[in-house]
Design a protein around this motif. Sequence first.
Motif, PDB file in Angstrom:
ATOM      1  N   LYS A 272       0.839  -1.211   0.000  1.00 15.57           N
ATOM      2  CA  LYS A 272       0.000   0.000   0.000  1.00 15.57           C
ATOM      3  C   LYS A 272       0.869   1.254   0.000  1.00 15.57           C
ATOM      4  O   LYS A 272       0.594   2.227  -0.722  1.00 15.57           O
ATOM      5  CB  LYS A 272      -0.911   0.024   1.242  1.00 15.57           C
ATOM      6  N   GLN A 273       1.893   1.232   0.830  1.00 17.57           N
ATOM      7  CA  GLN A 273       2.774   2.393   0.955  1.00 17.57           C
ATOM      8  C   GLN A 273       3.508   2.681  -0.360  1.00 17.57           C
ATOM      9  O   GLN A 273       3.617   3.831  -0.785  1.00 17.57           O
ATOM     10  CB  GLN A 273       3.778   2.165   2.086  1.00 17.57           C
ATOM     11  N   ILE A 274       3.965   1.609  -1.014  1.00 18.64           N
ATOM     12  CA  ILE A 274       4.679   1.784  -2.278  1.00 18.64           C
ATOM     13  C   ILE A 274       3.759   2.381  -3.347  1.00 18.64           C
ATOM     14  O   ILE A 274       4.130   3.336  -4.049  1.00 18.64           O
ATOM     15  CB  ILE A 274       5.269   0.432  -2.760  1.00 18.64           C
ATOM     16  N   LEU A 275       2.537   1.839  -3.483  1.00 17.31           N
ATOM     17  CA  LEU A 275       1.600   2.349  -4.497  1.00 17.31           C
ATOM     18  C   LEU A 275       1.200   3.791  -4.191  1.00 17.31           C
ATOM     19  O   LEU A 275       1.041   4.605  -5.114  1.00 17.31           O
ATOM     20  CB  LEU A 275       0.365   1.448  -4.576  1.00 17.31           C
ATOM     21  N   SER A 276       1.026   4.120  -2.926  1.00 13.39           N
ATOM     22  CA  SER A 276       0.664   5.501  -2.550  1.00 13.39           C
ATOM     23  C   SER A 276       1.787   6.467  -2.911  1.00 13.39           C
ATOM     24  O   SER A 276       1.541   7.547  -3.464  1.00 13.39           O
ATOM     25  CB  SER A 276       0.377   5.580  -1.049  1.00 13.39           C
ATOM     26  N   LEU A 277       3.030   6.069  -2.585  1.00 17.69           N
ATOM     27  CA  LEU A 277       4.167   6.934  -2.897  1.00 17.69           C
ATOM     28  C   LEU A 277       4.370   7.080  -4.409  1.00 17.69           C
ATOM     29  O   LEU A 277       4.700   8.153  -4.909  1.00 17.69           O
ATOM     30  CB  LEU A 277       5.444   6.381  -2.251  1.00 17.69           C
TER      31      LEU A 277
END
Length: 259
Positions: free
Chosen positions: A214-219
């Motif tokens: 989730k964090q990677i896609l958000s960034l």
Amino acid sequence: MLGKVEICGVNTARLRTLTSGQMEELLKKAQNGDEEARQQLVEGNLRLVLSVIQRFEKRGESPDDLFQVGCIGLMKAIANFDPTKQVRFSTYGVPMIAGEVRRYLRDNSAIRVSRSIRDVAYRVLQCKESQTLLLGREPTLEEIARELELSVEEVSQALDAVCAPVSLYDPVYSDGGDPLTVMDQVHDTKNTENNWMERIALQDAFRALGQREKQILSLRFYDGKTQMEVAGVLGISQAQVSRLEKGAISAMRKSISVS
């Protein structure tokens, strides 16, 4: 309104008009306190009131109410008209009558607008009327703004604020069949039922991911960072970011296709 013969008990088909000579004589008498002359002036200019209120026939207001308000504007015009200015009474009277009607519509609108914007709108409408007479055409927003020492945005906002609302079901075109309505023209092609379903499925697929994915896609796709920048934020290699990103996207695609 156009086909209605009687307004406020007045037979509009029998409204009389005055010659310029009669107007001049009656105006002098009326402004010297002659009430009978004033009454004759009002009666002799009711056609003028009728012609002005026809501009507002689509506002949904009672023609009788608009006619009475227009008569108030006519009486104000008679009281304030200056014959020495070498201007025809109708030239002076029309903006006065229209202004009175607009003030009535503004103050009785179902959509409430702040007092300050309404005051600006009233000044803008007065300026528009006077500049139309002066220029022989409607003034531009820039010309009105310059005359009133306002910004173009303020003028535009004021005019929008007092613009009459339009029903979504008002017909705008008809060729003899079903009419084309305002709703047909403003139909929302973005927020359709299918798009809502897709959005919900996408949100569910995103929630099913692990915290790091989730964090990677958000960034990457919300903050617009490169894979190298994401790697720096998370303290991992760019190759790991690439692998986790591809895995997350693949998992979301599978989840959406199944749903």
